[in-house]
Motif scaffolding. Sequence first.
Motif, short mmCIF file in Angstrom:
data_model
loop_
_atom_site.label_atom_id
_atom_site.label_comp_id
_atom_site.label_asym_id
_atom_site.label_seq_id
_atom_site.Cartn_x
_atom_site.Cartn_y
_atom_site.Cartn_z
N LEU B 19 0.84 -1.22 0.00
CA LEU B 19 0.00 0.00 0.00
C LEU B 19 0.86 1.26 0.00
N VAL B 21 3.87 1.56 -1.00
CA VAL B 21 4.56 1.72 -2.30
C VAL B 21 3.59 2.32 -3.33
N ILE B 22 2.38 1.77 -3.37
CA ILE B 22 1.40 2.28 -4.35
C ILE B 22 1.17 3.78 -4.17
N LEU B 23 1.02 4.20 -2.89
CA LEU B 23 0.62 5.60 -2.64
C LEU B 23 1.76 6.58 -2.81
N THR B 24 3.01 6.11 -2.65
CA THR B 24 4.07 7.09 -2.59
C THR B 24 4.97 7.12 -3.83
N LYS B 25 5.07 6.03 -4.56
CA LYS B 25 6.11 5.99 -5.61
C LYS B 25 5.76 6.85 -6.80
N VAL B 31 4.76 1.25 -8.68
CA VAL B 31 3.38 1.12 -8.21
C VAL B 31 2.88 -0.29 -8.53
#
Lengths: 674, 101
Positions: B19, B21-25, B31
Amino acid sequence: MQDFLTHIDTLTTKFALTAVLLPLLAAIVNYVLPAKSKITGWISTLAILGSAVLCAFIFAKVWNQHEVHQQQLWFSIGDTKVYAGILLNNLSVLMLVLVSLVALPVHIYSTAYMKEDARYGRYFTYLSFFCFSMLALVVTDNLVLFYAFWELVGFSSYLLIGFWFTKPKAILANKKAFIMNRIGDIGLLTAIITLFVSCHTFDITQLFGANALVKTIAIPTNWQYLACAGLFLAVAAKSAQFPLHTWLPDAMEGPTSISALIHAATMVAAGVFLLGRFYPFFTPDELTILAIIGTFTAFMAATIALTQNDLKRILAYSTISQLGFMVAAMGIGAYSSSLFHLATHAFFKCLLFLVAGIVIHEMQHIKEENNLEIDPQNIQTMGGLRKKLPLTFIAAVIGGFALIGFPLTSGYLSKDSILVRSFEWAEDRNGIEKLLPLVLFLTSWLTAFYVARMVYKVFFGEFKPAISNPKINLHISDGGWQYKLPLILLAIGSLFPLFSYNPLASENAWLVKGFSSADTANELSIYQTYIPVLVNLGVVLVLYWAYTIYIGQRRLPISATAFLVRFSYNEWYIDRSYQRIIVKPVLALSRFACWIDPNIIDGFLHLLSKITLAFAKVTEWLDKNIVDGFLHLLAALVLGIGNFARRFQNGKVQYYLFSMLAIILAIFIFKILI
Amino acid sequence: MINLSDFLLVSAGLFCIGLYVILTKRNSIQVLIGIELMLNAAILNLVAFGKYDKISNGGQTFALFAIVLAAATTAVALAIILNVYKKYKTIDPGKTDHLKD
């Protein structure tokens, strides 16, 4: 025979109706004709001539014979039936003849006197209407109609006194006459209502006729007093008795021919006629009050007339004085003498006024021709007119002698009869009542003095403006036949033969005999011999004394600025005290009322409007701030939410995902907390 | 002894990492890797709960299917990323914000 008599009566009634309605017809025709039309004068004159002929015929039919009384149903309210009709008894027919006979010369005179006036036609309209009102007043048998015509007499005199309505003084005078007469009208109305409440009828014969209801029905004393006070007021206003007499001298602002008519037969006679009609109504005490009022008025007016300088004002006060004699005569129970004096006075007073009219007319003429600064009515600026106006002079002397009550004139018969009766009346009385005949006696000497003063100043001596300015043109004369004929007719009427074949004894006059049944005691007494002698001796002395003063240039025994002279000249300060006591407070009250209107009532309204305005402002503020504010708040809220929600729509995938995460987390946290 | 809860904890940790990784990358590939991590956390859960179904091995079977499906979706996602790059010359998910139109 009975049918025949009824037929004759119907005929007489029809004649009376025609005699009354002819002047009204003339008034209507004249009203329609253009105001300057000269024919109007002759229409009115013909109408009054017709009335006079008919009245003479009616007089011959009714006088000292059975009275004619015909009526028919006027209207009915419930069980009360009101009849209206014509009542011809000795009193009515005497007045009919008197009014029409005196009005006739006045009409003829007016055709010449008013010929320069722009409203000639309107003048004759009013004049005919005036005659109609007075004739109708004397024949009606119903108190409601009586009141109506009483009002009409007052109204038409108002129109005529104010005939020259461009003169401010004339307007004031007719207003004064009208208002003072209104006071009397209220009194008469009160009396009529009271009588109706007590006796349930308006019929004059039933009320005051043979079996007078006012005598048989016991009227509560208070009501009787109220009605009586009302009648006193009515008589005082119409017949110019103290304290309501002040309108009459002011009424001199009207045309002189109108003054003649008002003073002789129509207006002021109505009050005495009213007394004659209502005579059985009065109790002895009330009659005594009437006698006191009349005597006081006679004396007061005579003293005022002594010092007046206005020719017409002198005559006006002499009228008030003579009316005082008549009212006093009614009060002492000398019913016949009172009406006798009314009749004789009508002739000589009318004559004197017509003389005054000619003199004033000619003085006006001199003033305009020579551009003089004089008052044409002021007797101080006249003098020596007997050479220029011989017929007028003779008429003035006859009228003056009649007014004084000199033997061989009609005035002698009637005035001395009043004096004799007053002494007889006072014989068995005490106190103030004993004084009344003496006051009347003194008044007749005063009369002699002011008449002498007037005649000497106007007709004898030198013409005053000519003394300082000898170049004055005096192109004056007695005038045409329209002036001369009335003078001659009235001068004959002012002498004794019209009334009595014996020039020295009044008790044989036909007029006195016609009313003797209404009189109280009428036996011969010693007064009948020596009262007339004493009076006339005094009169001759007074005339001589006045002659030495005004012709012989002897000094007056009293200075011109003495209190008594000023008291008399200012008319006993009556007008001034009325001004101060009544008129000023009334005006102040009116002004106060006038002040209340813009300040209190309007102020209240202004206050109300201000309150409304303030309230409106508050509402406006509320509207702007609270109501609108709420709406603005809603809008701002929606805007804020919109702006807030917009931020989630930025197209960034990660942001969406974060939002979803946040929401799901929030739901879970929410669930845990609950 | 390794308990069921240890498996679940590892799974939850994997999920959270995915989660994050998805929100920040800033890179779509990363993602995608984050998505794979979360998917694997879910598969790990399936395998772990498979111990309650030892007769038919329903958990393991579902896990196999899910792995196959994940490979398929990854292939599709990579194709999409390639097309995105062709169009926008970037694979930063923060800059390809035309979804809002």
